[in-house]
Design a protein around this motif. Sequence first.
Motif, PDB file in Angstrom:
ATOM      1  N   TYR A  16      34.229  18.782 -39.973  1.00 25.44           N
ATOM      2  CA  TYR A  16      34.112  17.456 -39.364  1.00 25.44           C
ATOM      3  C   TYR A  16      34.291  16.357 -40.414  1.00 25.44           C
ATOM      4  O   TYR A  16      35.073  15.418 -40.217  1.00 25.44           O
ATOM      5  CB  TYR A  16      32.758  17.305 -38.671  1.00 25.44           C
ATOM      6  N   GLU A  20      37.239  13.701 -40.371  1.00 26.12           N
ATOM      7  CA  GLU A  20      36.843  12.304 -40.155  1.00 26.12           C
ATOM      8  C   GLU A  20      37.364  11.389 -41.257  1.00 26.12           C
ATOM      9  O   GLU A  20      37.684  10.229 -41.008  1.00 26.12           O
ATOM     10  CB  GLU A  20      35.316  12.223 -40.035  1.00 26.12           C
ATOM     11  N   ARG A  21      37.472  11.893 -42.463  1.00 26.57           N
ATOM     12  CA  ARG A  21      37.968  11.079 -43.588  1.00 26.57           C
ATOM     13  C   ARG A  21      39.407  10.628 -43.384  1.00 26.57           C
ATOM     14  O   ARG A  21      39.812   9.594 -43.896  1.00 26.57           O
ATOM     15  CB  ARG A  21      37.844  11.866 -44.890  1.00 26.57           C
ATOM     16  N   SER A  23      40.942  10.677 -40.125  1.00 26.70           N
ATOM     17  CA  SER A  23      41.171  10.334 -38.721  1.00 26.70           C
ATOM     18  C   SER A  23      41.359   8.823 -38.537  1.00 26.70           C
ATOM     19  O   SER A  23      40.702   8.022 -39.208  1.00 26.70           O
ATOM     20  CB  SER A  23      39.985  10.799 -37.874  1.00 26.70           C
ATOM     21  N   LYS A  26      37.157   7.035 -34.963  1.00 25.67           N
ATOM     22  CA  LYS A  26      35.871   7.596 -35.362  1.00 25.67           C
ATOM     23  C   LYS A  26      35.382   8.589 -34.304  1.00 25.67           C
ATOM     24  O   LYS A  26      35.615   8.404 -33.109  1.00 25.67           O
ATOM     25  CB  LYS A  26      34.834   6.488 -35.535  1.00 25.67           C
ATOM     26  N   HIS A  27      34.688   9.612 -34.791  1.00 28.33           N
ATOM     27  CA  HIS A  27      34.082  10.613 -33.916  1.00 28.33           C
ATOM     28  C   HIS A  27      32.632  10.811 -34.336  1.00 28.33           C
ATOM     29  O   HIS A  27      32.341  10.851 -35.528  1.00 28.33           O
ATOM     30  CB  HIS A  27      34.768  11.975 -34.063  1.00 28.33           C
ATOM     31  N   GLU A  28      31.747  10.955 -33.358  1.00 23.88           N
ATOM     32  CA  GLU A  28      30.416  11.427 -33.678  1.00 23.88           C
ATOM     33  C   GLU A  28      30.471  12.950 -33.603  1.00 23.88           C
ATOM     34  O   GLU A  28      31.395  13.528 -33.024  1.00 23.88           O
ATOM     35  CB  GLU A  28      29.374  10.832 -32.728  1.00 23.88           C
ATOM     36  N   TYR A  29      29.491  13.597 -34.215  1.00 26.91           N
ATOM     37  CA  TYR A  29      29.484  15.060 -34.313  1.00 26.91           C
ATOM     38  C   TYR A  29      28.226  15.579 -33.640  1.00 26.91           C
ATOM     39  O   TYR A  29      27.113  15.238 -34.041  1.00 26.91           O
ATOM     40  CB  TYR A  29      29.509  15.464 -35.786  1.00 26.91           C
ATOM     41  N   MET A  34      33.337  17.409 -31.764  1.00 22.49           N
ATOM     42  CA  MET A  34      33.693  16.054 -32.197  1.00 22.49           C
ATOM     43  C   MET A  34      33.931  15.205 -30.954  1.00 22.49           C
ATOM     44  O   MET A  34      34.743  15.558 -30.111  1.00 22.49           O
ATOM     45  CB  MET A  34      34.940  16.086 -33.087  1.00 22.49           C
ATOM     46  N   ASP A  70      30.753   1.740 -39.727  1.00 20.02           N
ATOM     47  CA  ASP A  70      31.653   2.700 -40.352  1.00 20.02           C
ATOM     48  C   ASP A  70      30.917   3.747 -41.180  1.00 20.02           C
ATOM     49  O   ASP A  70      31.550   4.622 -41.774  1.00 20.02           O
ATOM     50  CB  ASP A  70      32.681   1.980 -41.230  1.00 20.02           C
ATOM     51  N   LYS A  72      28.189   6.846 -41.277  1.00 19.41           N
ATOM     52  CA  LYS A  72      27.519   7.850 -40.458  1.00 19.41           C
ATOM     53  C   LYS A  72      26.076   8.059 -40.925  1.00 19.41           C
ATOM     54  O   LYS A  72      25.767   7.899 -42.100  1.00 19.41           O
ATOM     55  CB  LYS A  72      28.244   9.198 -40.569  1.00 19.41           C
ATOM     56  N   TYR A  83      27.216   7.427 -35.642  1.00 20.71           N
ATOM     57  CA  TYR A  83      27.614   6.145 -36.231  1.00 20.71           C
ATOM     58  C   TYR A  83      26.752   5.052 -35.592  1.00 20.71           C
ATOM     59  O   TYR A  83      27.108   4.523 -34.539  1.00 20.71           O
ATOM     60  CB  TYR A  83      29.075   5.829 -35.915  1.00 20.71           C
TER      61      TYR A  83
END
Length: 191
Positions: A16, A20-21, A23, A26-29, A34, A70, A72, A83
């Motif tokens: 993840y 995410e770095r 992407s 943004k995605h929450e985990y 994701m 931005d 997490k 986020y």
Amino acid sequence: MPVGGKHYAYFSPEDYLEIERISLIKHEYLQGQMVAMADASKAHVIITGNLSALLVNHLRGTGCISYTSDMKVRLPELNLFYYPDLAVTCDRRDFRADQDFLLHPKLIIEVLSDSTEAFDRGDKFADYKTIPELAEYVLIHQNQVLVEQFQRQSDHLWIPVIYRGGDTIELISIALAFPIALLYENLQLIE
């Protein structure tokens, strides 16, 4: 893993973070899944900008840092990354340059939208309560002048405080007080 007849890919926390770095969104985990985050409304962006300005100015020289949406927050025991709209940490363990998440925030703030309110108020708040250093959780309504603050008294006791138009908000965890009107400044310019 089959859920309702569907198969979803499982991502490790390391996978993840790597994805995410790079992407563009943004995605929450959430425990191996994701979940893409929705875009924010103009009102949401104005409120978070107003609050971010207040926090940055107040925290200068205190050893605490304010982060916007931005950054997490990681909850490793629950296998989650969220986020929040704003978070403040004063914990040196969160100051590592090689770590793109917080583990020890003392203040978390969410600006509510119709699509996130139930989650922010319910499961997300329950998850955030597991962070030992978290002293305050704040929910800001964007469609009315209303702020809900929850102050930790013990692991199982959070005291709610409601602020409305004309009130002065007091963020006890960082010793900051300001008129609620400052959060909603410039919203009247949106047509």
